[in-house]
Design an enzyme around this catalytic site. Structure first.
Site, PDB file in Angstrom:
ATOM      1  N   ASP A  93      25.277  21.792 -23.426  1.00 25.81           N
ATOM      2  CA  ASP A  93      24.622  21.195 -24.599  1.00 25.81           C
ATOM      3  C   ASP A  93      23.846  19.933 -24.228  1.00 25.81           C
ATOM      4  O   ASP A  93      23.067  19.426 -25.039  1.00 25.81           O
ATOM      5  CB  ASP A  93      25.673  20.815 -25.658  1.00 25.81           C
ATOM      6  CG  ASP A  93      25.897  21.917 -26.681  1.00 25.81           C
ATOM      7  OD1 ASP A  93      24.916  22.589 -27.042  1.00 25.81           O
ATOM      8  OD2 ASP A  93      27.040  22.080 -27.138  1.00 25.81           O
ATOM      9  N   GLN A 142      31.225  23.808 -30.517  1.00 26.26           N
ATOM     10  CA  GLN A 142      30.289  23.836 -31.636  1.00 26.26           C
ATOM     11  C   GLN A 142      30.561  22.667 -32.587  1.00 26.26           C
ATOM     12  O   GLN A 142      31.702  22.419 -32.979  1.00 26.26           O
ATOM     13  CB  GLN A 142      30.399  25.185 -32.385  1.00 26.26           C
ATOM     14  CG  GLN A 142      29.338  25.409 -33.444  1.00 26.26           C
ATOM     15  CD  GLN A 142      27.913  25.504 -32.880  1.00 26.26           C
ATOM     16  OE1 GLN A 142      27.703  25.889 -31.740  1.00 26.26           O
ATOM     17  NE2 GLN A 142      26.939  25.144 -33.683  1.00 26.26           N
ATOM     18  N   LYS A 189      25.071  32.954 -30.283  1.00 31.22           N
ATOM     19  CA  LYS A 189      25.104  32.506 -28.883  1.00 31.22           C
ATOM     20  C   LYS A 189      25.826  33.545 -28.022  1.00 31.22           C
ATOM     21  O   LYS A 189      25.362  33.893 -26.928  1.00 31.22           O
ATOM     22  CB  LYS A 189      25.794  31.130 -28.779  1.00 31.22           C
ATOM     23  CG  LYS A 189      24.953  30.001 -29.360  1.00 31.22           C
ATOM     24  CD  LYS A 189      25.691  28.670 -29.471  1.00 31.22           C
ATOM     25  CE  LYS A 189      24.800  27.627 -30.138  1.00 31.22           C
ATOM     26  NZ  LYS A 189      25.428  26.308 -30.301  1.00 31.22           N
TER      27      LYS A 189
HETATM   28  N1  GUN Z   1      25.675  22.055 -33.998  1.00 25.97           N
HETATM   29  C1  GUN Z   1      24.370  22.025 -34.348  1.00 25.97           C
HETATM   30  N2  GUN Z   1      23.564  22.144 -33.252  1.00 25.97           N
HETATM   31  C2  GUN Z   1      24.395  22.255 -32.189  1.00 25.97           C
HETATM   32  C3  GUN Z   1      24.159  22.408 -30.791  1.00 25.97           C
HETATM   33  O1  GUN Z   1      23.030  22.450 -30.287  1.00 25.97           O
HETATM   34  N3  GUN Z   1      25.284  22.490 -30.023  1.00 25.97           N
HETATM   35  C4  GUN Z   1      26.536  22.428 -30.537  1.00 25.97           C
HETATM   36  N4  GUN Z   1      27.561  22.493 -29.695  1.00 25.97           N
HETATM   37  N5  GUN Z   1      26.787  22.279 -31.833  1.00 25.97           N
HETATM   38  C5  GUN Z   1      25.712  22.202 -32.658  1.00 25.97           C
END
Ligand code: GUN
Length: 293
Positions: A119, A96, A52
């Site tokens: 998100d 995350q 990311k």
């Molecule tokens: N863990 C697995 N997928 C995601 C996501 O799309 N966002 C976040 N913040 N954590 C994750």
């Protein structure tokens, strides 16, 4: 059979974003800024967050990675989120997942300001999605829609069977696919661990989405000839022949399902890359909303 190549589709999205950021910064405005919070040392989370941050750099965003030890007190994390909420120079905030057991995921999600929730996990944003109001769409379902867009996959009137009802993928995707949108208007069946006749339902599907995190769960005998197959799973499985000691497996038995599918995503190189494209688009959206207001 069309390979729904996430690299192609995400590069196209990133190229467009990069051009937009170039115009913004050429006008002496600051770049969009994403902050990612990573708690602990979960290997998969480390990889996702690094990806990311790298992608932010590719499109010209500012990014900040904030790390906490996995013993961090919930209160310290919440205070940091509030500080970021109040910082006008920060557009998007993501924490995350998964989180250590002693931290309440719901509390963390609800502490992020809905306007910075790139998100799209905050109940306010999830509620807007359900009602078809403008909102921040969770990055993975958003990425799947962007993939449909790039490859011109027709979803109107199709029967989509989604396996997995998580708040991150299955449930929001079921809402998007059933909404009156360009790549919506499907009839959606949302399957889960208590679904009885899963194989029969999957065999009726024009579009199958596997989002359960069980490697190679979807086999050829579950898929109708000509179906579009979207694999959201990315599980690390031991592989001594790899330098890393593992390889990535999707929820779909790719080799056999590919012989029946009209279009299918690879793992890796499919939906995972599109998730990041969705996240970047959300970050720019937040930035633009702030600049208008
Ligand atoms: N863990 C697995 N997928 C995601 C996501 O799309 N966002 C976040 N913040 N954590 C994750």
């Amino acid at each position: 059979m069309i390979l729904l190549d996430g690299k192609l589709a995400s590069s196209s999205v990133k190229e467009t974003l990069k051009k937009e950021v170039e115009i913004i910064t050429a006008n002496n405005k600051r770049a969009p800024h994403l902050v990612a919070i990573l708690i602990g040392n979960n290997g998969a989370s480390e990889t996702y967050v690094a990806s990311k941050i790298r992608s932010c750099k590719e499109v010209g965003f500012t990014s900040t990675l904030i790390r906490f030890d996995d013993t961090v007190e919930e209160n310290i994390l919440l205070q940091k989120i509030i500080e970021l909420n109040n910082n006008d120079e920060i557009d998007g905030i993501l924490v995350q997942l998964p989180l250590p057991k002693h931290i309440n995921e719901t509390t963390v999600i609800q502490t992020i300001h809905p306007d910075k929730d790139v998100d799209g996990f905050h109940p306010i944003n999830a509620g807007k999605l359900v009602q078809g109001l403008p909102t921040l769409i969770p990055a993975t379902p958003y990425g799947v829609m962007l993939l449909f867009d790039y490859f011109n996959i027709d979803t109107k009137g199709k029967h989509a069977v989604i396996i997995g009802r998580s708040n991150i993928v299955g449930r929001p995707l079921s809402i998007l696919l059933s909404s009156n949108l360009l790549h919506g208007n499907s009839t959606v069946t949302l399957c889960h661990s208590s679904t009885k006749n899963l194989k029969e339902l999957c065999l009726q599907a024009d579009i199958v989405v596997a989002a359960i995190g069980k490697p190679e769960f979807v086999t050829a005998e579950m898929v109708k000839q000509g179906a579009v197959v979207i694999d959201v799973g990315i599980t690390r499985v031991d592989d001594a022949t790899k330098k890393s000691g593992y390889r990535l497996k999707g929820d779909v038995k790719f080799d056999e399902v590919a012989t029946k599918a009209s279009a299918i995503t690879p793992v890796p190189g499919g939906v995972g890359l599109m998730t990041i494209a969705g996240l970047l688009k959300n970050t720019l959206q937040v930035y633009k909303m702030k600049m208008i207001n």
